[in-house]
Design an enzyme around this catalytic site. Structure first.
Site, short mmCIF file in Angstrom:
data_model
loop_
_atom_site.label_atom_id
_atom_site.label_comp_id
_atom_site.label_asym_id
_atom_site.label_seq_id
_atom_site.Cartn_x
_atom_site.Cartn_y
_atom_site.Cartn_z
N GLY A 170 -34.10 26.46 31.37
CA GLY A 170 -34.13 26.44 32.82
C GLY A 170 -35.40 27.06 33.35
N PRO A 171 -35.72 26.76 34.61
CA PRO A 171 -36.93 27.32 35.19
C PRO A 171 -36.85 28.85 35.28
CG PRO A 171 -35.69 26.03 36.82
CD PRO A 171 -35.01 25.85 35.51
N GLY A 223 -36.41 32.59 36.30
CA GLY A 223 -35.62 33.28 37.32
C GLY A 223 -34.26 32.68 37.59
N THR A 224 -33.80 31.78 36.71
CA THR A 224 -32.49 31.19 36.95
C THR A 224 -31.38 31.94 36.23
OG1 THR A 224 -33.12 29.59 35.27
CG2 THR A 224 -33.15 28.85 37.54
N GLY A 225 -31.72 33.05 35.59
CA GLY A 225 -30.68 33.89 35.02
C GLY A 225 -30.44 33.68 33.54
N GLU A 254 -49.75 23.57 63.83
CA GLU A 254 -48.36 23.69 63.37
C GLU A 254 -47.44 22.78 64.19
OE1 GLU A 254 -47.71 25.08 60.63
OE2 GLU A 254 -49.69 26.00 60.42
N ASP A 274 -53.27 21.47 53.31
CA ASP A 274 -52.48 20.27 53.60
C ASP A 274 -53.05 19.07 52.87
OD1 ASP A 274 -51.10 21.87 55.33
OD2 ASP A 274 -52.24 21.24 57.10
P1 ADP Z 1 -34.85 34.18 33.54
O1 ADP Z 1 -34.63 34.90 32.25
O2 ADP Z 1 -34.11 32.88 33.62
O3 ADP Z 1 -36.28 34.00 33.90
P2 ADP Z 1 -33.50 36.44 34.58
O4 ADP Z 1 -32.22 36.31 33.89
O5 ADP Z 1 -34.43 37.44 34.03
O6 ADP Z 1 -34.23 35.05 34.70
O7 ADP Z 1 -33.20 36.74 36.11
C1 ADP Z 1 -33.92 37.69 36.83
C2 ADP Z 1 -33.05 38.33 37.86
O8 ADP Z 1 -32.65 37.40 38.85
C3 ADP Z 1 -31.75 38.85 37.29
O9 ADP Z 1 -31.90 40.14 36.82
C4 ADP Z 1 -30.80 38.77 38.46
O10 ADP Z 1 -30.91 39.92 39.26
C5 ADP Z 1 -31.32 37.61 39.26
N1 ADP Z 1 -30.56 36.39 38.97
C6 ADP Z 1 -31.03 35.25 38.44
N2 ADP Z 1 -30.08 34.31 38.35
C7 ADP Z 1 -28.95 34.87 38.80
C8 ADP Z 1 -27.60 34.40 38.95
N3 ADP Z 1 -27.26 33.16 38.60
N4 ADP Z 1 -26.70 35.25 39.45
C9 ADP Z 1 -27.04 36.49 39.82
N5 ADP Z 1 -28.28 36.99 39.70
C10 ADP Z 1 -29.24 36.20 39.21
ZN ZN Z 2 -51.15 22.74 57.98
#
Ligand code: ADP
Ligand code: ZN
Ligand code: MG
Length: 617
Positions: A202-203, A205-207, A425, A500
């Site tokens: 996954g991209p 920051g998706t957990g 804008e 743009d």
């Molecule tokens: P990844 O490893 O996919 O890059 P992380 O698991 O490190 O992302 O996520 C970073 C932070 O973002 C986590 O510590 C949490 O606080 C928040 N976060 C990301 N996805 C979720 C989720 N599905 N539910 C709750 N918090 C999330």
């Molecule tokens: Zn513009």
């Protein structure tokens, strides 16, 4: 006490004992005051009945006379006192003479042994000490092959599935892994093989990291976490050694989870690299494969790995028996975003009128990490504003912050510049408002943030995974709307639109070369994309078409942008009154929020966006 000091004082103690012992043996007379007499005298005394007790300690004798005096004497080595007395006609058994033989187990002799061995012990200790010192300095070299895995065991700050929101399918999939770890017999008794590897895709920051920790938390097993890049060091062979060590540790702690974060750092397609260090990566990867194959079916170690680039992973990693399970995480939809916002605002005092659904609606495309950051920013803002609760204001401000950076109030903007920004804008927003296929406008602002003079935000329709050609054409027109407004009103072109134009060119080029949306060139892609290792993250496009096609591509891109510019010009010219009205409003109030749009813009023309797929016309 620090270890070095302790070692030193140990040595001092040893020296003191040695000196004392030598002193003792040299200057102490075993029994001071008693006089030495010849053995014949002893026999005579015994015959006279003057002897009460003879203590025999090897060859030396201590004679306790009946008079209370004590004497010392010596006998020949090996001769027996009893025999000597018998020869002299004294029966030791019948007479009053007692003979006591002291064995070598006495305190004195123990002391003697100690003295004999002391130098040896002493030098031994020094040798040991020196060896330890030498090892100390080379310790770091030896520990290179150790894995740097961090181990989290049960009682650490544990994460559970309830901390991860909005990824229902992934959680269900991983629930199975938890069961495997908790009740392996259940599966083994049916002959099922426990999966060895699960790849989280996954991209950023998706957990992914969060979810794998939750699996460990739920199963209550140790969790070894290591990042792919930590395997690789300056020294060749280290990565493989670390993998070995990591898996050794894991097997000793089974059942457990090994988590390899960012596995693409080592799991890249083998042989695809240029430049140094790729041999090392290959060896590391090979070692991972070997270790995963080496598990017994009964060894309950599950390897979780995370990556955001599954496309570049080596196929060998993905074959059955390795990372054959894939759990895909995606940026959350509106429901997921609401849930994630809920999780992260737990324990934070929110004002009554904060609607997390509303925030979720405005944050299309945000990842879980972005949302966590958003809630945190809102809390920080509220604290900075001396509020005791977080209000919708703070949420609105933090959304803008996360997207465009903090406000730059100190930036001096001339009246004319401000006017140009307002029209620019307003142009974007109005074109978006008028075109049925464009996304609805969510917010317009001419407060400068980050590098931007102002910005217009659109809120794309939810759950739109397919984008039609018409929608892309509308996006192009919207992107050009700002610059077009500047042309119409001021009859000049500023630098404000360079971003743009970049965006527009990118969209148009993708339409032609990647999406097959050009009638003239047909449904095919142009150019092969590949990542070159030595260029880091740069994408390099390899041309697989002729110069003539290249020219046609340019022409098509040109035509698309030209058409979009024409649409924008038509729309803005026909609605000049609206454009003026919006710009005036912006100059006065600086921002237009979603709920003010109708008031300023009037009713929106009938919408068709997201409804029908593009008919290729
Ligand atoms: P990844 O490893 O996919 O890059 P992380 O698991 O490190 O992302 O996520 C970073 C932070 O973002 C986590 O510590 C949490 O606080 C928040 N976060 C990301 N996805 C979720 C989720 N599905 N539910 C709750 N918090 C999330
Ligand atoms: Zn513009
Ligand atoms: Mg991560």
């Amino acid at each position: 006490m620090n270890p070095r000091l302790m070692r030193n004082s140990f040595i001092y103690l040893l020296i003191i004992v040695a000196v004392l012992a030598i002193f003792f043996t040299l200057f102490s007379n075993p029994l001071g005051g008693s006089s030495e007499i010849p053995i014949s005298e002893v026999v005579n005394m015994a015959a006279r009945g003057d002897v009460e007790l003879i203590e025999v300690s090897r060859d030396s004798l201590t004679i306790f006379a009946t008079s209370g005096e004590t004497f010392t004497s010596r006998k020949e080595e090996g001769s027996s006192m009893v025999k000597i007395l018998k020869k002299a006609g004294i029966d030791p058994l019948a007479s009053d003479v007692q003979i006591q033989v002291k064995g070598s187990g006495g305190l004195g002799s123990l002391f003697g042994i100690l003295i004999n061995f002391l130098p040896l012990i002493f030098f031994g200790a020094i040798l040991l000490f020196m060896m330890r010192q030498a090892q100390g300095s080379s310790n770091q070299t030896f520990s290179f092959g150790r894995s740097r895995a961090k181990m989290f065991v049960g009682n650490g700050p544990s994460v559970s599935f309830s901390d991860v929101a909005g990824v229902q399918e992934a959680k269900e999939e991983l629930q199975e892994v938890v069961e495997f770890l908790k009740f392996p017999e259940r599966f083994l008794s049916l002959g099922a093989k426990i999966p060895k590897g699960v790849l989280l895709v996954g991209p950023p920051g998706t957990g992914k990291t969060l979810l794998s920790r939750a699996v460990a938390g739920e199963a209550g097993v140790p969790f070894f976490s290591i990042s792919g890049s930590e395997f690789v060091e300056m020294f060749v062979g280290v990565g493989a050694a670390r993998v070995r060590d990591l898996f050794d540790q894991a097997k000793r702690n089974a059942p457990c989870i090994v988590f390899v974060d960012e596995i693409d750092a080592v799991g890249r397609h083998r042989g695809a690299g240029l430049g140094g260090g790729h041999d090392e990566r290959e060896q590391t990867l090979n070692q991972i494969l070997v270790e995963m194959d080496g598990f017994d079916v009964n060894v309950n170690v599950i390897v979780l790995a995370a990556t955001n680039r599954p496309d570049i992973l080596d196929p060998a990693l993905l074959r059955p028996g390795r990372f054959d399970r894939r759990v895909v995480l995606d940026n959350p939809d509106i429901k997921g975003r609401t849930e994630i916002l809920n999780v992260h605002s737990k324990g934070k005092p929110l004002a009554e009128d904060v609607s997390l659904e509303r925030v979720a609606r405005q944050t299309v495309g945000f990842s879980g990490a972005d949302l966590a950051n958003l809630v945190n920013e809102a809390a920080i803002l509220a604290a900075r504003r001396n509020k005791t609760i977080i209000t919708p204001d703070e949420f609105a401000e933090s959304i803008d912050r996360v997207i465009a950076g903090p406000e730059r109030k100190s930036r001096v903007v001339s009246e004319r510049e401000k006017e140009i920004t307002a029209y620019h804008e307003a142009g974007h927003a109005l074109v978006g408002f008028l075109l049925p296929d464009a996304d609805p406008v969510a917010k317009i602002s001419i407060i400068s943030r980050g590098a931007m003079g102002g910005y217009t935000r659109f809120s794309p329709e939810e759950d739109r995974n397919l984008v039609s050609k018409k929608q892309l054409e509308a996006q192009l027109a919207v992107a050009l709307g700002g610059r077009t407004a500047e042309e119409l009103i001021f009859n000049e072109i500023t630098t404000g639109a360079s971003n743009d134009l970049d965006q527009a060119t990118h969209i148009a080029r993708n339409m032609v070369t990647r999406l097959g949306m050009s009638k003239k060139l047909g449904p095919r892609t142009f150019g092969k994309r590949e990542e070159l290792v030595f260029l880091g993250r740069d994408l390099h496009e390899q041309r697989d078409y002729s110069d003539q096609i290249a020219e046609e591509i340019d022409d098509e891109v040109h035509a698309l942008i030209g058409a979009a510019h024409k649409i924008a010009t038509e729309q803005l010219t026909a609605n000049r009154d609206k454009l003026d009205k919006i710009a005036k409003y912006l100059l006065e109030y600086e921002t237009i929020e979603e709920d003010q749009i109708e008031e300023v813009f009037g009713p929106r023309p009938p919408q068709a966006n997201g409804a029908a797929p593009s008919s290729d016309d």
